[in-house]
Design a protein around this motif. Structure first.
Motif, PDB file in Angstrom:
ATOM      1  N   UNK A  69      21.872 -29.077  10.270  1.00  0.00           N
ATOM      2  CA  UNK A  69      23.162 -29.833   9.594  1.00  0.00           C
ATOM      3  C   UNK A  69      23.597 -30.781  10.589  1.00  0.00           C
ATOM      4  N   UNK A  70      24.248 -30.222  11.963  1.00  0.00           N
ATOM      5  CA  UNK A  70      25.050 -30.774  12.763  1.00  0.00           C
ATOM      6  C   UNK A  70      24.051 -32.053  13.309  1.00  0.00           C
ATOM      7  N   UNK A  71      22.901 -31.782  13.621  1.00  0.00           N
ATOM      8  CA  UNK A  71      22.129 -32.749  14.096  1.00  0.00           C
ATOM      9  C   UNK A  71      21.855 -34.043  12.947  1.00  0.00           C
ATOM     10  N   UNK A  72      21.788 -33.668  11.888  1.00  0.00           N
ATOM     11  CA  UNK A  72      21.658 -34.620  10.640  1.00  0.00           C
ATOM     12  C   UNK A  72      22.870 -35.421  10.561  1.00  0.00           C
ATOM     13  N   UNK A  73      24.257 -34.929  10.816  1.00  0.00           N
ATOM     14  CA  UNK A  73      25.513 -35.299  10.721  1.00  0.00           C
ATOM     15  C   UNK A  73      25.576 -36.502  11.778  1.00  0.00           C
ATOM     16  N   UNK A  76      23.789 -31.996  22.127  1.00  0.00           N
ATOM     17  CA  UNK A  76      24.723 -32.440  23.142  1.00  0.00           C
ATOM     18  C   UNK A  76      24.459 -33.794  23.861  1.00  0.00           C
ATOM     19  N   UNK A  77      23.142 -34.249  24.048  1.00  0.00           N
ATOM     20  CA  UNK A  77      22.875 -35.588  24.261  1.00  0.00           C
ATOM     21  C   UNK A  77      23.196 -36.686  23.243  1.00  0.00           C
ATOM     22  N   UNK A  78      22.856 -36.246  21.837  1.00  0.00           N
ATOM     23  CA  UNK A  78      23.531 -37.018  20.853  1.00  0.00           C
ATOM     24  C   UNK A  78      24.968 -37.217  20.693  1.00  0.00           C
ATOM     25  N   UNK A  79      25.613 -36.355  20.729  1.00  0.00           N
ATOM     26  CA  UNK A  79      27.048 -36.221  20.919  1.00  0.00           C
ATOM     27  C   UNK A  79      27.628 -37.000  22.113  1.00  0.00           C
ATOM     28  N   UNK A  80      27.013 -36.963  23.180  1.00  0.00           N
ATOM     29  CA  UNK A  80      27.436 -37.749  24.380  1.00  0.00           C
ATOM     30  C   UNK A  80      27.080 -39.303  24.165  1.00  0.00           C
ATOM     31  N   UNK A  81      25.966 -39.490  23.478  1.00  0.00           N
ATOM     32  CA  UNK A  81      25.778 -40.879  23.243  1.00  0.00           C
ATOM     33  C   UNK A  81      26.600 -41.480  22.110  1.00  0.00           C
ATOM     34  N   UNK A  82      27.037 -40.605  21.045  1.00  0.00           N
ATOM     35  CA  UNK A  82      27.843 -40.699  19.944  1.00  0.00           C
ATOM     36  C   UNK A  82      29.094 -41.225  20.712  1.00  0.00           C
ATOM     37  N   UNK A  83      29.534 -40.413  21.512  1.00  0.00           N
ATOM     38  CA  UNK A  83      30.737 -40.758  22.254  1.00  0.00           C
ATOM     39  C   UNK A  83      30.893 -42.151  23.031  1.00  0.00           C
ATOM     40  N   UNK A  84      30.005 -42.356  23.556  1.00  0.00           N
ATOM     41  CA  UNK A  84      29.801 -43.494  24.453  1.00  0.00           C
ATOM     42  C   UNK A  84      29.821 -44.643  23.733  1.00  0.00           C
ATOM     43  N   UNK A  85      28.923 -44.717  22.586  1.00  0.00           N
ATOM     44  CA  UNK A  85      29.102 -45.783  21.633  1.00  0.00           C
ATOM     45  C   UNK A  85      30.463 -45.931  21.017  1.00  0.00           C
ATOM     46  N   UNK A  86      31.154 -44.852  20.680  1.00  0.00           N
ATOM     47  CA  UNK A  86      32.436 -45.076  19.851  1.00  0.00           C
ATOM     48  C   UNK A  86      33.368 -45.788  20.971  1.00  0.00           C
TER      49      UNK A  86
END
Length: 191
Positions: free
Chosen positions: A102-106, A12-22
């Motif tokens: 797998x999701x974490x790797x993606x 979840x934290x990784x997804x939030x970081x990714x969204x912020x970077x995007x």
């Protein structure tokens, strides 16, 4: 089970970081030149699509995990023996863990790609800054040349006026001398 919850929160934290970077990359891409902007925005749309797919996968796994956690809590409280958990539930738990991995790797791969894109954007911005500085320097040089041309034009205009004035003065002197010579000749010849 606690490890699984921790993995889900990390994702979840990784997804939030990714969204912020995007979002940051989207803002930077929109401020670039149209030809570069189009390419970067196309990539960003792909990243957003991948991120949305990962989010929906995460939600599905998180809800399945919370249902699984509630089920496991009920089973543990109802049964003293942990070995009584069915093989089917273990299989689903293993599948869920595998999907989370797998999701974490993606997400890690997407994050790496986003960082590369961000570095590219920073490089482009630096190049644009250098080009802007060059243009400003050229503009200053042109203004200096323009000022010199204006001064030269004024000097040439003044010289032209002086030449015209000098021509009139010389012409006037010649006319006066011709009149004086004519008068002298007239008076000498008439006596």
């Amino acid at each position: 089970m606690e490890q699984k919850r921790q993995k889900i929160s990390e994702i979840k934290a990784g997804l939030d970081d990714a969204e912020s970077l995007i979002r940051k990359m989207d803002l930077e891409a929109r401020s670039l030149q149209p030809n570069v902007k189009a390419v970067l925005l196309a990539k960003l749309r792909e990243y957003k699509s991948d991120l949305n797919n990962l989010k929906s996968e995460h939600k599905r796994l998180a809800s399945a995990n919370s249902n699984q956690a509630a089920r496991d809590d009920l089973l543990e409280s109802g049964m003293a023996d942990a070995m009584s958990v069915s093989a089917n539930q273990r299989g689903r738990l293993m599948m869920s863990t595998e999907r989370l991995n797998e999701s974490s790797d993606r997400i890690k791969e997407s994050r790496r790609t986003m960082l590369e894109t961000e570095e590219l954007g920073v490089s482009i911005l630096q190049d644009l800054h250098q080009q802007r500085q060059s243009l400003l320097h050229a503009n200053d040089t042109l203004h200096g040349v323009d000022d010199n041309i204006s001064k030269s034009k004024k000097i040439l205009t003044n010289m032209s006026r002086r030449m015209s004035r000098n021509k009139w003065i010389i012409s006037s002197i010649i006319v006066v001398l011709v009149v004086a010579i004519a008068l002298i000749l007239y008076f000498k010849l008439s006596k």
